[in-house]
Structures are given as structure tokens and as C-alpha cells.
Design an enzyme around this catalytic site. Structure first.
Site, mmCIF file in Angstrom:
data_model
loop_
_atom_site.group_PDB
_atom_site.id
_atom_site.type_symbol
_atom_site.label_atom_id
_atom_site.label_comp_id
_atom_site.label_asym_id
_atom_site.label_seq_id
_atom_site.Cartn_x
_atom_site.Cartn_y
_atom_site.Cartn_z
ATOM 1 N N ARG A 1 -45.958 42.174 -13.984
ATOM 2 C CA ARG A 1 -44.990 41.386 -13.194
ATOM 3 C C ARG A 1 -45.580 40.929 -11.860
ATOM 4 O O ARG A 1 -44.896 40.884 -10.835
ATOM 5 C CB ARG A 1 -43.716 42.195 -12.908
ATOM 6 C CG ARG A 1 -42.886 42.527 -14.121
ATOM 7 C CD ARG A 1 -42.347 41.268 -14.808
ATOM 8 N NE ARG A 1 -41.329 41.602 -15.772
ATOM 9 C CZ ARG A 1 -41.562 41.961 -17.037
ATOM 10 N NH1 ARG A 1 -42.806 42.023 -17.499
ATOM 11 N NH2 ARG A 1 -40.571 42.248 -17.851
ATOM 12 N N SER B 1 -34.072 41.941 -15.231
ATOM 13 C CA SER B 1 -34.372 43.217 -14.565
ATOM 14 C C SER B 1 -34.424 43.007 -13.057
ATOM 15 O O SER B 1 -35.142 42.129 -12.586
ATOM 16 C CB SER B 1 -35.741 43.740 -14.996
ATOM 17 O OG SER B 1 -35.786 43.921 -16.376
ATOM 18 N N GLU C 1 -37.810 43.224 -8.578
ATOM 19 C CA GLU C 1 -38.608 42.302 -9.382
ATOM 20 C C GLU C 1 -38.422 40.848 -8.928
ATOM 21 O O GLU C 1 -39.394 40.121 -8.795
ATOM 22 C CB GLU C 1 -38.249 42.472 -10.867
ATOM 23 C CG GLU C 1 -39.321 41.924 -11.767
ATOM 24 C CD GLU C 1 -38.779 41.408 -13.077
ATOM 25 O OE1 GLU C 1 -38.001 40.433 -13.068
ATOM 26 O OE2 GLU C 1 -39.132 41.977 -14.117
#
Ligand code: EPU
Length: 350
Positions: A177, A250, A346
Site C-alpha cells: 500500500r 480499508s 490507509e
């Protein structure tokens, strides 16, 4: 800053709106405004635009589909979108091909384009919300696959130097990520991505749930399009749909910790899921930690934690970004004090 910005008028290749609402431009659907919103339909207009004083040194936020951002306040500068479209096969290389996709293409549409043209690889990434231009920024991933495995080159407009540049995969510093683009926000605008896709490749079916979903569909021999369908069914069942309830997928990354810490936690909490990570490390399930702290399904006003998935924060209707962020802070503190683990958001939090 608006005083510096006024004077930019819409030109062929881009449109400009002052004091623009962004509620329809972020999938949390929280209210926020941009001093200026510039939609650039022709990337060739970028050098001219960034030659204007306001853009040269001002705050610029690049927005794709707004599926990985939380606005807790207005944006004091320019929000820029690159809605340019196009998918083009550049080169056949034996059993593989190089395919150029403009930044504004919808990610899931491209996944289905690739499968429809007989390519294999992107099926586990079906139904991830967002644009192709945003995919390399957080190195989107799901069901055991990350997009960086398929990226050959990223074409960017580099604000330092005001020029277009091409970065090879190794130069993008992809990680879980994360990428060069995420680490230097505001500098690079992704204008197109070139993918190297294979026509034959082993399917990745090992992530929990994928084989079970295929079996439930009555599939004995999987193909890439069938895996995409299984993954889409899993996502629709397990994750709240942003078309129905505001969210950005998320909200926290799965934390990566040293083996010793993972082992200590496992002894104290035998059901905590652990996955392999870089050598000497394990990845923990943030969803499990958050659920264990009692947040799953919790609602404070219109800000909440999804009852479908503990890792997803949701807007039940009229929450502001600040209210969602306040809830995120409570989750961070709770996980920190109970497990000694620092969660990291995130999405980009403004
Ligand atoms: N779990 C819970 N409670 C929940 C949900 C999950 O305890 O409410 C535990 C379960 O043990 C489950 C495990 O967490 O087996 C893993 O859950 P899941 O398969 O949903 O994966 P995740 O680690 O929570 C990651 C990605 C998702 C991606 C899924 C599937 C991150 C931050 N998230 O979630 O990506 O869809 O794997 O591959 O890595 C996103 O980035 O926005 C996103 C949705």
C-alpha cells in the site's frame, strides 16, 4: 491563496470551477470545498497550467475517483482531476503484451477489458474502486495480488521541472500500500500506466475464501474471468458497497511487526491472524484488532465502523470528515493501549 489563483480561466483541455464542492468527488461523501477545481481532459495542457504562478508553488491535490481520501476540512488550493480515457495495446511480446491505459479509466473496467482480451493476472483485483491513475499510488492489492506485479512503466508529470517523465517499475519503490508517489505527495501526477500482461499464467487461488467461493459457484476448473467473478462476489458480500454507504475501503493498513512481537501477541491471542511479511516480520490483521476492541458495527452519530468489516469506516449519511477522523483516532488509541500496536491510516487524510 485565492487571490493568487484568480485569473485562471477554463481553456481547451481543462475546465476550472471556483469554490467547488467535493462531496460528489469522494466516496466517503463528506462535504468539503476546493478553492479551485481543475479537470484536465488533455494531459498535454499540464505544462501550460503549471506555468501559472498559482499552480507552480501552490497546494495541489490530485483526485481520481476520490475512493482513497478523507476530507476533514476544505482544501486550501487547487484540486486537479485527470479524467483522460483510453486503453491501447502498444506492443505484443510473445505471450505477453504491453498495454497503455490513461489515468482516468475506471480500474474495474480495465480489469474486465484485460480479461475480455484474453489476458490473465488482474482477476484478483476485480471491483477495487478507483481509477487506473490512482492504482500505482497506493499499490492497490487484494486476494494475494498487488498491482505492482503488472506495472511496466508509469508516465508522470513531475512538478519539479514541469515535465513529463516515465518511471520504470523499479523506480516507483512499490511496497505494501505504498510507492514513491505516496511518499512525495503533490509532486507527481500519474497521467498513464503501462501494464505488461501475460496471456497464460498460473491463477492465484490461495487467499482465504477464493477457492471456497469458486466451489460455491459450482466451478471445478477455474479460469481468470471466473476468479474475477468469485472475487467480486466475495467483495460485495464482505465489504460495504460505496454506492450504498459512504466509505473508502480499508481505513487502516494491516500493521507489519517484528516476529517476536507477532509471537508474543499470538501467545496472548491465539486467534489473531498473521501473514508472512518481509524477512523477520509478520503482517497482523488490523480488522481483528479493531473488532477485539469492540468497534465493529459501532456508530457515533453518522460516523461508524461497518458491521460487515471492522477495517472499514463508514458515513451513514451526514457525517463530516472531522467526525469520521475523530472516530478513527479513538480506534487508534484503543488498539494502541490494548495491543501496543500503532495503526496507520490507509487513505490520504486531508
Ligand atoms: N477480520 C476480522 N473482523 C472483520 C473482518 C476481518 O477479525 O470484521 C479478520 C478475519 O480473521 C479475516 C482476516 O481479518 O480472516 C482478513 O480479512 P480480509 O480477508 O477481509 O482481509 P483484510 O486484511 O482485512 C485486506 C485488504 C483489503 C482486501 C482484503 C482481501 C488491507 C489494508 N486491506 O483486508 O483491501 O480487499 O485484504 O484481500 O490490506 C482496501 O485496501 O481498501 C481493501 C479493501
Amino acid at each position: 491563496m485565492i487571490a493568487h489563483i484568480t485569473g485562471i480561466a477554463s481553456e481547451p483541455g481543462y475546465t476550472v470551477v471556483e469554490n467547488a464542492p467535493l462531496q460528489g468527488r469522494n466516496t466517503f461523501r463528506v462535504p468539503a470545498r476546493a478553492e479551485l477545481l481543475i479537470d484536465v481532459s488533455r494531459p498535454a495542457a499540464l505544462p501550460g497550467l503549471f506555468d501559472l504562478a498559482a499552480l507552480k508553488n501552490g497546494k495541489v491535490l490530485v483526485l481520481g475517483a476520490g475512493s482513497n481520501v478523507l476530507f476533514t476540512r476544505d482544501w486550501p488550493g487547487v484540486v486537479l482531476a485527470l479524467p483522460a480515457l483510453g486503453i491501447r495495446l502498444l506492443q505484443n511480446r510473445g505471450d505477453a503484451a504491453l498495454i497503455r491505459v490513461e489515468a482516468g479509466e475506471n480500474w474495474n473496467d480495465f480489469v474486465h477489458w484485460s480479461l475480455g482480451h484474453g489476458f490473465v493476472g488482474l482477476e484478483n483485483l476485480a471491483l477495487i474502486p478507483g481509477t487506473v491513475g490512482a492504482a500505482p499510488i497506493q499499490n492497490i492489492g487484494a486476494y494475494g495480488v498487488e498491482v505492482c506485479e503488472f506495472i511496466d512503466t508509469v508516465e508522470i508529470f513531475d512538478r519539479a521541472g514541469a515535465k513529463f517523465t516515465r518511471l520504470g517499475n523499479a523506480d516507483c519503490a512499490f511496497a505494501y500500500r505504498d510507492s514513491l508517489f505516496r511518499r512525495t505527495p503533490g509532486r507527481y501526477l500519474v497521467t498513464a500506466v503501462e501494464f505488461l500482461l501475460q496471456r497464460a499464467r498460473e491463477l492465484r487461488l490461495d487467499y482465504a475464501g477464493v477457492r471456497e467461493e469458486l466451489a460455491a459457484m459450482g466451478i471445478a476448473t477455474a479460469t481468470a474471468p471466473l476468479v474475477a467473478e468469485a472475487v467480486s462476489r466475495l467483495r460485495l458480500r464482505k465489504l460495504p458497497n460505496p454506492a450504498m454507504i459512504g466509505n473508502a475501503g480499508s481505513f487502516f493498513k494491516n500493521p507489519v511487526v517484528k516476529d517476536e512481537i507477532a509471537q508474543q501477541l499470538r501467545v496472548a491471542h491465539p486467534t489473531l491472524p498473521l501473514w508472512p511479511a518481509a524477512s523477520g516480520h509478520k503482517k497482523l490483521s488490523a480488522a481483528w484488532l479493531i473488532e477485539a476492541c469492540g468497534f465493529k458495527g459501532l456508530r457515533e452519530g453518522d460516523a461508524g465502523v461497518s458491521s460487515q468489516h471492522a477495517l472499514v469506516l463508514v458515513n451513514h449519511g451526514h457525517a463530516t470528515g472531522a467526525q469520521i477522523w475523530a472516530l478513527a483516532q479513538r480506534i487508534l488509541q484503543s488498539v494502541q493501549s490494548r495491543f501496543g500496536i500503532a495503526l496507520e491510516p490507509e487513505p490520504i487524510v486531508i
